[in-house]
Design an enzyme around this catalytic site. Structure first.
Site, PDB file in Angstrom:
ATOM      1  N   LYS A 143      -7.267   1.892  -2.421  1.00  0.00           N
ATOM      2  CA  LYS A 143      -7.623   2.950  -1.755  1.00  0.00           C
ATOM      3  C   LYS A 143      -8.564   4.214  -2.283  1.00  0.00           C
ATOM      4  CE  LYS A 143      -5.802   5.304   2.437  1.00  0.00           C
ATOM      5  NZ  LYS A 143      -4.860   5.605   3.474  1.00  0.00           N
ATOM      6  N   HIS A 172     -11.989   1.013   3.115  1.00  0.00           N
ATOM      7  CA  HIS A 172     -11.141   2.323   1.704  1.00  0.00           C
ATOM      8  C   HIS A 172     -12.084   2.262   0.662  1.00  0.00           C
ATOM      9  CE1 HIS A 172      -6.585   1.129   2.985  1.00  0.00           C
ATOM     10  NE2 HIS A 172      -7.283   2.174   3.663  1.00  0.00           N
ATOM     11  N   TRP A 182       1.121  -1.554  -0.228  1.00  0.00           N
ATOM     12  CA  TRP A 182      -0.327   0.077  -0.032  1.00  0.00           C
ATOM     13  C   TRP A 182       0.460   1.059   0.185  1.00  0.00           C
ATOM     14  CZ3 TRP A 182      -0.503   3.788   4.070  1.00  0.00           C
ATOM     15  CH2 TRP A 182      -1.082   5.161   3.531  1.00  0.00           C
ATOM     16  N   ASP A 242     -10.103   3.819  11.387  1.00  0.00           N
ATOM     17  CA  ASP A 242      -8.711   3.067  12.110  1.00  0.00           C
ATOM     18  C   ASP A 242      -9.180   2.854  13.662  1.00  0.00           C
ATOM     19  OD1 ASP A 242      -7.513   1.752   9.823  1.00  0.00           O
ATOM     20  OD2 ASP A 242      -7.025   4.275   9.230  1.00  0.00           O
ATOM     21  N   ASP A 272      -6.975  -3.980  10.767  1.00  0.00           N
ATOM     22  CA  ASP A 272      -6.090  -3.039  10.331  1.00  0.00           C
ATOM     23  C   ASP A 272      -6.184  -1.410  10.600  1.00  0.00           C
ATOM     24  OD1 ASP A 272      -4.250  -0.937   9.055  1.00  0.00           O
ATOM     25  OD2 ASP A 272      -4.552  -0.699   7.527  1.00  0.00           O
ATOM     26  N   ASP A 279      -9.456  -3.280   1.982  1.00  0.00           N
ATOM     27  CA  ASP A 279      -9.519  -2.535   3.409  1.00  0.00           C
ATOM     28  C   ASP A 279     -10.651  -1.956   3.836  1.00  0.00           C
ATOM     29  OD1 ASP A 279      -7.566  -1.232   6.189  1.00  0.00           O
ATOM     30  OD2 ASP A 279      -9.695  -0.164   5.563  1.00  0.00           O
ATOM     31  N   ASP A 300     -11.329   7.009   6.969  1.00  0.00           N
ATOM     32  CA  ASP A 300     -10.708   5.539   7.154  1.00  0.00           C
ATOM     33  C   ASP A 300     -10.024   5.969   8.851  1.00  0.00           C
ATOM     34  OD1 ASP A 300      -9.764   3.803   6.756  1.00  0.00           O
ATOM     35  OD2 ASP A 300      -8.118   4.359   6.288  1.00  0.00           O
ATOM     36  N   GLU A 338      -2.739  -2.853  -2.395  1.00  0.00           N
ATOM     37  CA  GLU A 338      -4.356  -2.524  -1.381  1.00  0.00           C
ATOM     38  C   GLU A 338      -4.451  -1.357  -2.211  1.00  0.00           C
ATOM     39  OE1 GLU A 338      -3.231  -1.678   2.515  1.00  0.00           O
ATOM     40  OE2 GLU A 338      -5.381  -1.445   3.336  1.00  0.00           O
ATOM     41  N   HIS A 374      -8.112  -6.634   5.150  1.00  0.00           N
ATOM     42  CA  HIS A 374      -7.994  -5.476   6.490  1.00  0.00           C
ATOM     43  C   HIS A 374      -9.189  -5.647   7.357  1.00  0.00           C
ATOM     44  CE1 HIS A 374      -3.730  -4.570   5.298  1.00  0.00           C
ATOM     45  NE2 HIS A 374      -3.596  -5.163   5.646  1.00  0.00           N
TER      46      HIS A 374
END
Ligand code: RNT
Ligand code: ZN
Length: 421
Positions: free
Chosen positions: A230, A264, A187, A298, A328, A261, A296, A228, A288
């Protein structure tokens, strides 16, 4: 929770599930086959050990200042090991390239080597776990302009290509030594705050560079490359070179893994729904698990609808061997070990619930067109005693049952974390 109770409640739950044709023992055997890749970066707020004063950048951000952040690899390994001891089953450890240990000297990203990960490899071997790896193409002076491998500056592009190549060499060595492929996630930050005029050439550069990084053929017995996608990041709101389409196309044509993810995509886009599409064309996927809150962000993964739906899709597609699950998230506002434990357990609980679905009954109803029964059954399953099965799984695995892990984390906080700065 009392020992005898766990078993008793499991037996009762087992009977309830049998009524729906579900074998709880088989579900637990399946759980044991799945290794969740736990990310190292929850323990130090994605700082790494590069011995430079570089702040975080690249559209990701850990917020909060809960005491006890791991300040070096030894502390991180101790905290990480504590987290591992509080989750059932077998896990993997997921490292980023900037978690290298260089004995006090500054080693730049284009000079990373396997020797800087010897301690990690030894630690993993002692714990009996396998390692996964990530290129670190963000939080660096040479990524500050927003581009790494899609930079117009050849010097910068070459720098990051070299980093990527070296990360593959490191992952190869890890894969060889551990006798299990090291999943290497790619990524990179590449994107911009406002809309660029040139998207085409940027993306062409991105693809060209990825090919250059992957020019050397490495056996999939050792390394599984994953790309990955995004949608956007903070400060990178208008353009991301590695978009969903780019990553999907790249993964299909290069026969590598696609990483999806949970944070994402567009807020209403379902990652769960992608699994059955992607797996028509790609052999393996990396997920993820994360929890975006408005962006995003997290946040720590919970057993929410998104996580549940994702795991259901993996199980329903009979894809547990084709899908790799990695965590993640990075929350600096709560105890970081608790964050790991909550997020890992939530991911596992979602997976277990999916494995406890009455697949046969549901499929039969659907194939017969009885969507009323299907709906009733799906709804009924929500409050089935999955937690009794989960508790038994924890007990059987020799890890704390229910909330018992929390006391251990608080004790560790008192004994270790609060003593740090
Ligand atoms: C960033 C990606 C990426 C990182 C980690 C640190 O948006 O999700 O996976 O979070 O590699
Ligand atoms: Zn991710």
């Amino acid at each position: 929770m009392k020992k005898g109770n766990v078993m008793q409640q499991y037996e009762a739950a087992k009977e309830r599930y049998e009524e729906y044709g579900v074998d709880t023992d088989a579900a637990l055997r399946a759980m044991d086959e799945v290794e969740i890749s736990m990310h190292c970066w929850q323990g130090d707020d994605v700082t790494g050990f590069e011995l430079s004063e570089q702040g975080m950048s690249g559209g990701i951000l850990a917020t909060g200042n809960y005491p006890g952040r791991a300040r070096n690899a030894e502390e991180l390994r101790a905290d990480y090991g504590k987290a591992f001891s509080l989750v059932p089953g077998k896990q993997r450890a997921n490292l980023h390239a900037f978690y290298l240990e260089t004995n006090g000297k500054h080693v730049d990203r284009d000079a990373v080597e396997v020797k800087y990960f010897e301690n990690w490899m030894q630690w993993a071997q002692e714990l009996g776990i396998k390692l996964d790896f990530n290129t670190s193409m963000f939080s660096h002076p040479k990524s500050e302009a927003g581009y790494t491998i899609a930079s117009y500056d050849d010097g910068i592009r070459e720098f990051w290509i070299e980093h990527g190549r070296r990360c593959r060499d490191i992952a190869e060595e890890m894969g060889k030594r551990q006798g299990s492929p090291c999943v290497l996630n790619h990524w990179m930050v590449d994107g911009s705050k406002d809309s660029p005029v040139d998207r085409y050439d940027r993306r062409a550069l991105f693809v060209k560079s990825m090919d250059e990084i992957r020019a050397r053929n490495i056996s999939k017995d050792y390394v599984l490359d994953a790309i990955e996608s995004k949608l956007f990041g903070i400060g990178l709101e208008s353009f991301t070179a590695g978009s969903g389409e780019l990553a999907l196309g790249y993964a299909i044509t290069r026969d590598i893994m696609l990483t999806c993810d949970l944070g994402h995509f567009h807020p209403t886009e379902s990652v769960a729904d992608k699994v059955s599409s992607v797996l028509q064309f790609i052999d393996k996927m990396l997920l993820h698990t994360s929890r975006p809150v408005r962006w995003d962000s997290d946040h720590v993964v919970l057993q929410n609808d998104e996580t549940m739906a994702l795991m259901q899709e993996v199980v329903r597609a009979d894809a547990l061997r084709r899908v790799y699950i990695a965590l993640d998230f990075f929350d600096a506002s709560i105890n970081r070990i608790a964050a790991w434990v909550i997020g890992t357990r939530a991911t596992q609980k979602a997976l277990l619930s999916a494995l406890l679905e009455p697949q046969k009954m549901l499929l039969e109803a659907e194939r017969e067109g009885d969507t009323t029964y299907r709906l009733a059954l799906v709804e009924e399953m929500k409050n089935m005693p999955a937690n009794a099965v989960w508790d038994y799984y924890c007990e059987k695995s020799g890890v704390p049952v229910g909330m018992d892990w929390f006391g251990e984390v608080k004790q560790y906080e008192k004994d270790v974390l609060l003593g740090r700065d």
